[in-house]
Design a protein around this motif. Structure first.
Motif, PDB file in Angstrom:
ATOM      1  N   PRO A  50      -7.094  -2.510 -12.305  1.00  0.00           N
ATOM      2  CA  PRO A  50      -5.665  -2.205 -12.157  1.00  0.00           C
ATOM      3  C   PRO A  50      -4.950  -2.215 -13.496  1.00  0.00           C
ATOM      4  O   PRO A  50      -5.329  -2.917 -14.431  1.00  0.00           O
ATOM      5  CB  PRO A  50      -5.160  -3.337 -11.241  1.00  0.00           C
ATOM      6  CG  PRO A  50      -6.130  -4.449 -11.446  1.00  0.00           C
ATOM      7  CD  PRO A  50      -7.452  -3.810 -11.707  1.00  0.00           C
ATOM      8  N   GLU A  91       0.849  -1.185   0.000  1.00  0.00           N
ATOM      9  CA  GLU A  91       0.000   0.000   0.000  1.00  0.00           C
ATOM     10  C   GLU A  91       0.889   1.240   0.000  1.00  0.00           C
ATOM     11  O   GLU A  91       1.752   1.393   0.871  1.00  0.00           O
ATOM     12  CB  GLU A  91      -0.905   0.003   1.230  1.00  0.00           C
ATOM     13  CG  GLU A  91      -1.951  -1.085   1.237  1.00  0.00           C
ATOM     14  CD  GLU A  91      -3.036  -0.858   0.194  1.00  0.00           C
ATOM     15  OE1 GLU A  91      -3.246   0.318  -0.179  1.00  0.00           O
ATOM     16  OE2 GLU A  91      -3.661  -1.851  -0.241  1.00  0.00           O
ATOM     17  N   ARG A 139      -1.086   9.069  -3.090  1.00  0.00           N
ATOM     18  CA  ARG A 139      -1.471   8.797  -4.465  1.00  0.00           C
ATOM     19  C   ARG A 139      -0.337   9.218  -5.392  1.00  0.00           C
ATOM     20  O   ARG A 139       0.132  10.349  -5.331  1.00  0.00           O
ATOM     21  CB  ARG A 139      -2.759   9.547  -4.811  1.00  0.00           C
ATOM     22  CG  ARG A 139      -3.988   8.999  -4.112  1.00  0.00           C
ATOM     23  CD  ARG A 139      -5.203   9.873  -4.354  1.00  0.00           C
ATOM     24  NE  ARG A 139      -6.403   9.279  -3.790  1.00  0.00           N
ATOM     25  CZ  ARG A 139      -6.749   9.365  -2.520  1.00  0.00           C
ATOM     26  NH1 ARG A 139      -5.963  10.036  -1.673  1.00  0.00           N
ATOM     27  NH2 ARG A 139      -7.850   8.798  -2.081  1.00  0.00           N
ATOM     28  N   ALA A 156     -13.902   3.409  -8.818  1.00  0.00           N
ATOM     29  CA  ALA A 156     -12.984   2.281  -8.950  1.00  0.00           C
ATOM     30  C   ALA A 156     -12.646   2.032 -10.413  1.00  0.00           C
ATOM     31  O   ALA A 156     -13.488   2.193 -11.310  1.00  0.00           O
ATOM     32  CB  ALA A 156     -13.605   1.027  -8.328  1.00  0.00           C
ATOM     33  N   ARG A 157     -11.405   1.650 -10.658  1.00  0.00           N
ATOM     34  CA  ARG A 157     -10.911   1.330 -11.990  1.00  0.00           C
ATOM     35  C   ARG A 157     -10.173   0.009 -11.917  1.00  0.00           C
ATOM     36  O   ARG A 157      -9.582  -0.327 -10.884  1.00  0.00           O
ATOM     37  CB  ARG A 157      -9.964   2.420 -12.505  1.00  0.00           C
ATOM     38  CG  ARG A 157     -10.573   3.793 -12.627  1.00  0.00           C
ATOM     39  CD  ARG A 157      -9.499   4.791 -13.008  1.00  0.00           C
ATOM     40  NE  ARG A 157      -8.830   4.427 -14.243  1.00  0.00           N
ATOM     41  CZ  ARG A 157      -9.196   4.854 -15.444  1.00  0.00           C
ATOM     42  NH1 ARG A 157     -10.246   5.663 -15.559  1.00  0.00           N
ATOM     43  NH2 ARG A 157      -8.541   4.500 -16.518  1.00  0.00           N
ATOM     44  N   ALA A 193      -2.701  -0.687  -8.598  1.00  0.00           N
ATOM     45  CA  ALA A 193      -4.074  -0.504  -8.117  1.00  0.00           C
ATOM     46  C   ALA A 193      -4.420   0.973  -8.109  1.00  0.00           C
ATOM     47  O   ALA A 193      -3.620   1.821  -7.695  1.00  0.00           O
ATOM     48  CB  ALA A 193      -4.223  -1.101  -6.721  1.00  0.00           C
ATOM     49  N   HIS A 194      -5.650   1.274  -8.551  1.00  0.00           N
ATOM     50  CA  HIS A 194      -6.142   2.652  -8.595  1.00  0.00           C
ATOM     51  C   HIS A 194      -7.211   2.846  -7.523  1.00  0.00           C
ATOM     52  O   HIS A 194      -7.358   2.028  -6.612  1.00  0.00           O
ATOM     53  CB  HIS A 194      -6.683   2.966  -9.989  1.00  0.00           C
ATOM     54  CG  HIS A 194      -5.662   2.805 -11.069  1.00  0.00           C
ATOM     55  ND1 HIS A 194      -4.565   3.628 -11.204  1.00  0.00           N
ATOM     56  CD2 HIS A 194      -5.545   1.879 -12.065  1.00  0.00           C
ATOM     57  CE1 HIS A 194      -3.836   3.252 -12.226  1.00  0.00           C
ATOM     58  NE2 HIS A 194      -4.404   2.187 -12.771  1.00  0.00           N
ATOM     59  N   GLU A 195      -7.948   3.936  -7.642  1.00  0.00           N
ATOM     60  CA  GLU A 195      -8.941   4.292  -6.633  1.00  0.00           C
ATOM     61  C   GLU A 195     -10.003   3.204  -6.497  1.00  0.00           C
ATOM     62  O   GLU A 195     -10.346   2.507  -7.450  1.00  0.00           O
ATOM     63  CB  GLU A 195      -9.618   5.614  -7.015  1.00  0.00           C
ATOM     64  CG  GLU A 195      -8.672   6.801  -7.052  1.00  0.00           C
ATOM     65  CD  GLU A 195      -8.268   7.259  -5.666  1.00  0.00           C
ATOM     66  OE1 GLU A 195      -8.880   6.789  -4.693  1.00  0.00           O
ATOM     67  OE2 GLU A 195      -7.345   8.083  -5.558  1.00  0.00           O
ATOM     68  N   ARG A 196     -10.525   3.092  -5.289  1.00  0.00           N
ATOM     69  CA  ARG A 196     -11.594   2.135  -5.017  1.00  0.00           C
ATOM     70  C   ARG A 196     -12.920   2.883  -4.840  1.00  0.00           C
ATOM     71  O   ARG A 196     -12.971   4.108  -4.903  1.00  0.00           O
ATOM     72  CB  ARG A 196     -11.273   1.321  -3.767  1.00  0.00           C
ATOM     73  CG  ARG A 196      -9.949   0.581  -3.842  1.00  0.00           C
ATOM     74  CD  ARG A 196      -9.735  -0.276  -2.605  1.00  0.00           C
ATOM     75  NE  ARG A 196      -8.462  -0.994  -2.661  1.00  0.00           N
ATOM     76  CZ  ARG A 196      -7.347  -0.562  -2.115  1.00  0.00           C
ATOM     77  NH1 ARG A 196      -7.351   0.593  -1.464  1.00  0.00           N
ATOM     78  NH2 ARG A 196      -6.237  -1.252  -2.206  1.00  0.00           N
ATOM     79  N   GLY A 197     -13.975   2.142  -4.621  1.00  0.00           N
ATOM     80  CA  GLY A 197     -15.273   2.753  -4.368  1.00  0.00           C
ATOM     81  C   GLY A 197     -15.996   3.130  -5.646  1.00  0.00           C
ATOM     82  O   GLY A 197     -15.973   2.409  -6.641  1.00  0.00           O
ATOM     83  N   ARG A 198     -16.663   4.281  -5.625  1.00  0.00           N
ATOM     84  CA  ARG A 198     -17.479   4.695  -6.760  1.00  0.00           C
ATOM     85  C   ARG A 198     -16.642   4.995  -7.994  1.00  0.00           C
ATOM     86  O   ARG A 198     -17.121   4.876  -9.122  1.00  0.00           O
ATOM     87  CB  ARG A 198     -18.310   5.917  -6.387  1.00  0.00           C
ATOM     88  CG  ARG A 198     -19.394   5.644  -5.353  1.00  0.00           C
ATOM     89  CD  ARG A 198     -20.171   6.902  -5.053  1.00  0.00           C
ATOM     90  NE  ARG A 198     -19.295   7.949  -4.508  1.00  0.00           N
ATOM     91  CZ  ARG A 198     -19.701   9.184  -4.228  1.00  0.00           C
ATOM     92  NH1 ARG A 198     -20.961   9.539  -4.468  1.00  0.00           N
ATOM     93  NH2 ARG A 198     -18.863  10.068  -3.726  1.00  0.00           N
TER      94      ARG A 198
END
Length: 495
Positions: free
Chosen positions: A290, A239, A243, A287-288, A280-285
């Protein structure tokens, strides 16, 4: 020679959140609302261990506060232990963020104690951690020297180890800490003084664990350990602490994962042929999926230097569509580690593995379509007997080669084949190219081609007056008599 290397990571809670590569961050680690560890910038701002949360925020309102996480610390310690497996298969975890490595069998391989310690320190820097290294003939002795704030922590003999341990404070031994006031009252401050106390009375007062640690440190008892076992497959994640919007800034995190994979490969006696790095990119709404970086190697490797160079080239050419918040490295394809070459003399120009690594680096830098290799074709005609194809994308794979026609001639071939044959003039019934050409070889007849593209030629090696050699052929035209004037062509030049 029995030698143990102890590694104490005294700043592990801080470096879990604020690694060396972000030392310019203003970070503080809290434990039960008290400051436990501070970054250099936080210390410069006046924040000290032991302060309350409110006091730290008063001195530096922009400070980044992190709660101590035993889970993250255990993961970090496990990552360091996995990387150390490349130096010895015997790695054990000690008390208080300490690792122990049985390195006696590795000294000759790495060139001695100092060279081995330099390699270990380089691996720790690549992982982003700092540690105090020590060397001793016993594991508990190495543990004590690593925990002590001493300048010289390398001891190779038992007599030297005893003298060094005798000067250490009693507080280094965990079983002795509940009795420090009593030790202070009787004037016992060092391990040497503690060792000369009557053993029966010391055991009744403090228990057997204290004596066991003393005996282990001085080599009077057999030490037992639970060795670290490498998992059957490798997949490690990291992690990121912020960003990341530029791909080349991810190389440090990728090196941390490669260090762990190197230790895993050495422990399992594997060499990797294909790895995959997931960004890994953003998570949640928002999300993309990887971003995938797939590296396939022509030759299997188990060291990280070549992989670091390849990843550096790939990341330099990658444009990120979204910020990256984490990395995952996976070894997709491995094979047993190949034994070293048994040839007596080194090959000129490097080994085949080194040449293959150079080609892989060129492919990563220039692109697959810009690095080509020759691939023979099943055709007797010289201009159609070869094609240029990209290097194989899959590790260990070869470009599909057709079965070559049997009985290929063993006649010499020129080093430079012309793209198109050049028609030659005829003077005094001899082909002319700057000077009359004299045939110095027997004819080599080539007949090939299908569906209107058939060719019938007699090839010769010709020599000019300047002693240059040429590859020429006489065209055989079907349906013409023997008296028909032959046509000569220049097709290649010899060096």
């Amino acid at each position: 020679m029995r030698l143990w290397i102890g590694l104490c990571l005294p700043r592990l809670p801080l470096e879990v959140f604020c690694p060396r590569w972000s030392a310019d961050s203003l970070g503080v680690v809290l434990e039960q609302e008290q400051v436990m560890a501070v970054s250099p910038l936080a210390r410069a701002a006046g924040i000290k261990p032991g302060m309350r949360r409110a006091g730290a925020l008063m001195l530096a309102p922009q400070v980044r506060l992190h709660e101590r996480s035993p889970e993250l610390e255990a993961q970090a310690l496990q990552a360091v232990a996995l990387a150390l497996l490349q130096y010895s298969p015997l790695v054990a975890q000690g008390e208080e963020a300490t690792l122990l490595v049985d390195a006696g069998a590795s000294l000759r391989l790495f060139g001695g104690v100092r060279a081995l310690c330099r390699h270990i320190e380089a691996s720790l820097r690549a992982l982003g951690y700092t540690a105090q290294l020590s060397c001793a003939p016993t594991a508990r002795g190495a543990w004590l020297l690593a925990r002590a704030a001493m300048r010289r922590r390398r001891v190779l003999g038992m007599e030297s180890l005893t003298r060094r341990l005798d000067g250490l404070p009693c507080a280094l031994l965990p079983p002795a800490r509940p009795y420090l006031e009593w030790f202070e009252g009787i004037g016992c401050r060092t391990l040497g003084q503690l060792r000369h106390l009557p053993r029966p009375g010391l055991q009744r007062r403090c228990g057997a664990a204290l004596l066991d640690m003393l005996d282990d440190a001085h080599g009077h008892s057999t030490e037992l350990f639970v060795w670290l076992e490498a998992p059957p497959t490798f997949r490690a994640s990291l992690e990121l602490f912020d960003r990341v919007e530029h791909a080349d800034a991810l190389l440090f995190g990728a090196r941390r994962l490669l260090q762990q994979m190197t230790g895993w490969l050495c422990a399992r006696q594997f060499a990797v042929e294909r790895i995959q790095l997931l960004l890994a990119h953003e998570r949640g709404r928002v999300a993309r999926p990887p971003t995938v970086i797939d590296l396939a190697l022509g030759e299997a490797v188990w060291r990280d230097e070549h992989l670091v160079r390849l990843l550096k080239e790939r990341l330099a050419q990658l444009a990120l569509d979204a910020p990256v918040i984490g990395l995952t490295l996976e070894a997709l394809q491995v094979q047993p580690m190949a034994p070293p070459s048994d040839s007596l003399f080194p090959e000129p120009g490097g080994t085949p593995q080194e040449r293959q690594r150079l080609l892989e680096l060129l492919v990563a830098r220039l692109g697959t379509d810009n690095v080509l290799q020759a691939a023979p074709r099943a055709d007797y005609r010289p201009e159609a007997a070869n094609q240029w194809l990209p290097l194989p994308a899959k590790a260990g794979a070869k470009n599909a080669q057709p079965d070559l026609p049997p009985g290929l001639p063993g006649m010499p071939r020129p080093g430079w084949l012309l793209a198109q044959p050049i028609a030659l003039l005829m003077r005094e019934h001899r082909p002319f190219y700057g000077s009359p050409l004299k045939m110095v070889s027997v004819a080599e007849r080539i007949e090939a081609g299908w569906w209107g593209q058939s060719q019938a030629r007699d090839y010769f090696i010709a020599e000019g007056l300047d002693h240059a050699h040429y590859w020429v052929y006489r065209e055989r035209i079907a349906g013409c008599g023997e008296d028909a004037a032959p046509r000569w062509f220049l097709h290649g030049l010899f060096g």
